[in-house]
Design a protein around this motif. Structure first.
Motif, short mmCIF file in Angstrom:
data_model
loop_
_atom_site.label_atom_id
_atom_site.label_comp_id
_atom_site.label_asym_id
_atom_site.label_seq_id
_atom_site.Cartn_x
_atom_site.Cartn_y
_atom_site.Cartn_z
N GLY A 221 -13.60 15.53 8.08
CA GLY A 221 -12.94 15.19 9.35
C GLY A 221 -13.00 13.69 9.61
O GLY A 221 -11.99 13.06 9.96
N PHE A 222 -14.18 13.11 9.40
CA PHE A 222 -14.37 11.69 9.70
C PHE A 222 -13.51 10.83 8.77
O PHE A 222 -12.83 9.89 9.20
N SER A 223 -13.53 11.15 7.47
CA SER A 223 -12.78 10.32 6.52
C SER A 223 -11.28 10.38 6.83
O SER A 223 -10.58 9.37 6.73
N GLU A 224 -10.81 11.55 7.26
CA GLU A 224 -9.38 11.64 7.58
C GLU A 224 -9.03 10.83 8.81
O GLU A 224 -7.97 10.21 8.89
N ILE B 138 -9.33 0.92 11.59
CA ILE B 138 -10.38 0.30 10.76
C ILE B 138 -9.76 -0.20 9.45
O ILE B 138 -8.96 0.51 8.82
N THR B 139 -10.14 -1.41 9.06
CA THR B 139 -9.64 -1.96 7.78
C THR B 139 -10.76 -2.15 6.76
O THR B 139 -10.51 -2.18 5.56
N ASP B 140 -12.01 -2.34 7.26
CA ASP B 140 -13.12 -2.67 6.35
C ASP B 140 -14.31 -1.76 6.61
O ASP B 140 -14.71 -1.56 7.76
N ILE B 141 -14.86 -1.24 5.53
CA ILE B 141 -16.07 -0.42 5.61
C ILE B 141 -17.18 -1.25 5.00
O ILE B 141 -17.05 -1.73 3.85
N GLY C 50 -10.34 9.35 -0.15
CA GLY C 50 -9.91 10.58 0.50
C GLY C 50 -10.83 11.74 0.15
O GLY C 50 -11.42 11.78 -0.94
N PHE C 51 -10.92 12.68 1.08
CA PHE C 51 -11.87 13.76 0.87
C PHE C 51 -11.47 14.68 -0.29
O PHE C 51 -12.32 15.21 -0.99
N ALA C 52 -10.16 14.84 -0.50
CA ALA C 52 -9.73 15.73 -1.60
C ALA C 52 -10.26 15.19 -2.93
O ALA C 52 -10.75 15.94 -3.78
N ALA C 53 -10.17 13.86 -3.10
CA ALA C 53 -10.68 13.26 -4.34
C ALA C 53 -12.20 13.36 -4.40
O ALA C 53 -12.77 13.60 -5.48
N PHE C 54 -12.85 13.21 -3.26
CA PHE C 54 -14.31 13.36 -3.25
C PHE C 54 -14.69 14.78 -3.65
O PHE C 54 -15.65 15.00 -4.41
N ARG C 55 -13.94 15.76 -3.16
CA ARG C 55 -14.22 17.16 -3.53
C ARG C 55 -14.02 17.36 -5.03
O ARG C 55 -14.78 18.06 -5.69
N GLU C 56 -12.97 16.73 -5.59
CA GLU C 56 -12.76 16.83 -7.05
C GLU C 56 -13.94 16.23 -7.81
O GLU C 56 -14.34 16.74 -8.87
N PHE C 57 -14.46 15.15 -7.27
CA PHE C 57 -15.64 14.48 -7.87
C PHE C 57 -16.82 15.47 -7.89
O PHE C 57 -17.49 15.65 -8.92
N LEU C 58 -17.04 16.14 -6.77
CA LEU C 58 -18.12 17.14 -6.71
C LEU C 58 -17.84 18.29 -7.69
O LEU C 58 -18.75 18.77 -8.39
#
Ligand code: F6P
Length: 549
Positions: free
Chosen positions: A128-131, A146-149, A285-293
């Motif tokens: 939710g937060f990342s989206e 936000i532009t910079d983390i 993006g969270f979808a890519a993070f999920r693929e990573f997991l």
């Protein structure tokens, strides 16, 4: 119970005898006499291909190494880890980074707590937060997206997210840049603060303990910098935390709702899969993070179920044992032939050296055989023009891991084929070498006279027989990267089991921390000079004098 010393194990002794007989056998000859050497000594798992044929081994070597793995109960220890047993004995903790990437349906309780539910609740929070950040719905103090983390953290709260953000940069959100601040050296934070706009910057304070000096100092300085132009009320839109320590997070001034929790059963160097990966989820993006997991989970499944002989992490680990304990190799060099993996060797340094850089067994007995090697390296082809000279012709045997990606994510013509050619040529050169006879023939063909030829022959001769593994993947996708990291995690685990160490504590970092606190008090004048050796006393005095000047 005191375990039998590794060096006294019958299989370890058999391996020593075997080494004395064939340890120096020429791979060149083996390749010539075994046309199927590659197909016998390579395997695929979880999107990766491991070619281990260019190693100084034969079938007997592998049989003995696998017998050693069985004798040291690798399978039982592996199952204990996955089951959540408290295998981190000195801290009485389970070791469950594998649970962070397991599917929602996995049943796993630790101390009566359903940890799969906990893990997925935090993943949902990250989703939710990342989206919100990526869509621009989460706005800064004056309504801009936000532009910079800026991820503030060190060790495992830094190396993993930074390495993965770099590795997956081809998929980064166009509006977002991630910065990583770790060092207590103010030059690190100052350089990042000079680049970012407080109104459009999100700080992620990433610290498992939320007590680490470097991180807390940087976090407080970032907060003060932010408050030069913003208000306390604005902090909630610009500071979030990833930690196991809720009281310290709220004490710092971050709302509990803006904290992403994780758990003491996640070691710092194994935490990229937890909310410590928040910067990754935001950037790609969270979808890519999920693929990573999911990629890491595929490697977990392979590690859990494949027979030892066809088990990629086990093979990598046991080949490493062969070089460390029998050939006496004290370092391993890792060369990713992909610029986006530029930080991979540095990541592996913490993973491997903080885990297996130990000198006593888990039950406190001195080790009877050498443990973790030094891990180091840089990208190919850069390393070729820096330190490969020593790898080819230096006096030490340094096994190599080559990592290459078959398909590039850029479209520049020609580059990728040349890159891959270099990778494959290096492992071939390490294995083959170049004999004096071959060198002499070359020089004579170039027309050199006999004296000039003989003067050059020793310099241009390559001993060869230098071992390497090659890991290949189709593309540097999140899933393949996840599998690659999990492969090395499990390799480190297996080696720790063989050596009998606790791979999950890190007491070795404590002494320096404590002494630094005392010296910092002296440097700031908060405490009188203490009793030190003459070297340390002089260094402190010089620093004090420079501060006064
Ligand atoms: O250097 C020791 C260590 O504990 C690492 O294991 C860890 O990754 C790092 O410090 C950072 O710790 P924390 O996330 O608690 O700030």
């Amino acid at each position: 119970m005191t375990k039998k010393r590794l060096a006294d194990s019958p299989t370890f002794r058999q391996l020593q005898t075997h080494f004395d007989a064939v340890g120096d056998a020429a791979m060149r000859t083996q390749f010539a006499s075994e046309p199927d050497r590659y197909s016998r000594y390579s395997l695929h798992a979880a999107g990766l291909m491991l070619d281990y044929s260019k190693n100084r081994l034969n079938q007997t070597t592998l049989d003995l190494l696998m017998a050693l793995a069985r004798e040291q109960q690798v399978e039982a220890r592996r199952d204990a880890m996955f089951a959540g047993e408290k295998i981190n004995l000195t801290e009485q903790r389970a070791v469950l980074h594998t649970a962070l990437r397991a599917p929602r349906s996995t049943a796993l309780c630790v101390d009566g707590q359903d940890i799969t539910a906990d893990v997925h609740a935090v993943l949902d929070q990250m989703h939710g937060f990342s989206e919100q950040i990526r869509s621009g719905n989460w706005v800064g103090r004056d309504g801009q997206a936000i532009t910079d983390i800026v991820n503030i953290g060190i060790g495992g709260s830094y190396l993993g997210p930074k390495m993965v953000c770099q590795a997956l940069r081809a998929q980064a959100h166009a509006r977002l840049s991630c910065h990583f601040v770790s060092n207590v050296d103010g030059h690190d934070l100052a350089a990042v603060l000079a680049k970012v706009n407080p109104a459009t910057t999100l700080f992620i304070i990433a610290s498992k303990t939320f007590t680490t000096t470097e991180t807390m100092m940087n976090a407080h300085s970032a907060r003060s910098w932010f408050l030069q132009s913003g208000t306390e009320a604005d902090l909630a839109r610009h500071f979030v935390a990833v930690s196991t320590n809720l009281p310290a997070v709220t004490g710092f001034g971050i709302d509990a709702a803006n904290m992403f929790p994780f758990w003491d059963w996640v070691g710092g160097r194994y935490s990229i899969w937890s909310a410590i990966g928040l910067s990754v989820a935001v950037l790609v993006g969270f979808a890519a993070f999920r693929e990573f997991l999911d990629g890491a989970h595929r490697m977990d499944q392979h590690f859990r179920t494949a027979p030892l002989e066809q088990n990629m992490p086990v093979l990598l680990a046991m080949i490493g044992i062969w070089y460390r304990n029998f050939h006496g190799a004290s370092s391993v060099s890792v060369a990713p032939y992909h610029q986006d993996l530029a930080l991979f060797a540095g990541y592996l340094q913490q993973l491997d050296m903080e885990s297996n850089g130990k000198r006593v067994t888990a039950s406190g007995q001195p080790l009877s055989a050498a443990s973790g090697p030094v891990i180091w390296g840089d990208t190919g082809t850069n390393g070729q023009h820096a330190y490969f000279q020593l790898l080819h012709q230096g006096s030490d045997l340094i096994p190599m891991d080559f990592i290459a990606v078959l398909n590039a994510s850029h479209t520049l013509p020609g580059h990728h084929a040349v890159l891959l050619a270099n990778c494959f040529a290096q492992s071939e050169a390490f294995m083959r070498g170049k004999t004096a006879v071959e060198v002499r023939a070359d020089l004579q063909a170039q027309g050199l006279d006999a004296a000039a030829t003989e003067a050059l022959v020793p310099h241009k001769t390559f001993p060869g027989n230098r071992p390497s593994n090659t890991l290949l993947m189709d593309a540097l996708t999140p899933a393949n990267l996840g599998a690659l990291i999990a492969l090395y995690e499990h390799k480190v685990f297996v080696q720790g089991v063989i050596w009998g160490v606790n791979s999950f504590d890190q007491w070795g970092v404590e002494l320096g921390k404590v002494l630094a606190q005392a010296i910092a008090r002296e440097l700031s004048g908060k405490s009188a000079p203490q009793q030190h050796d003459s070297s340390t006393t002089a260094l402190i005095a010089l620093a004090r004098a420079a501060q006064m000047a």
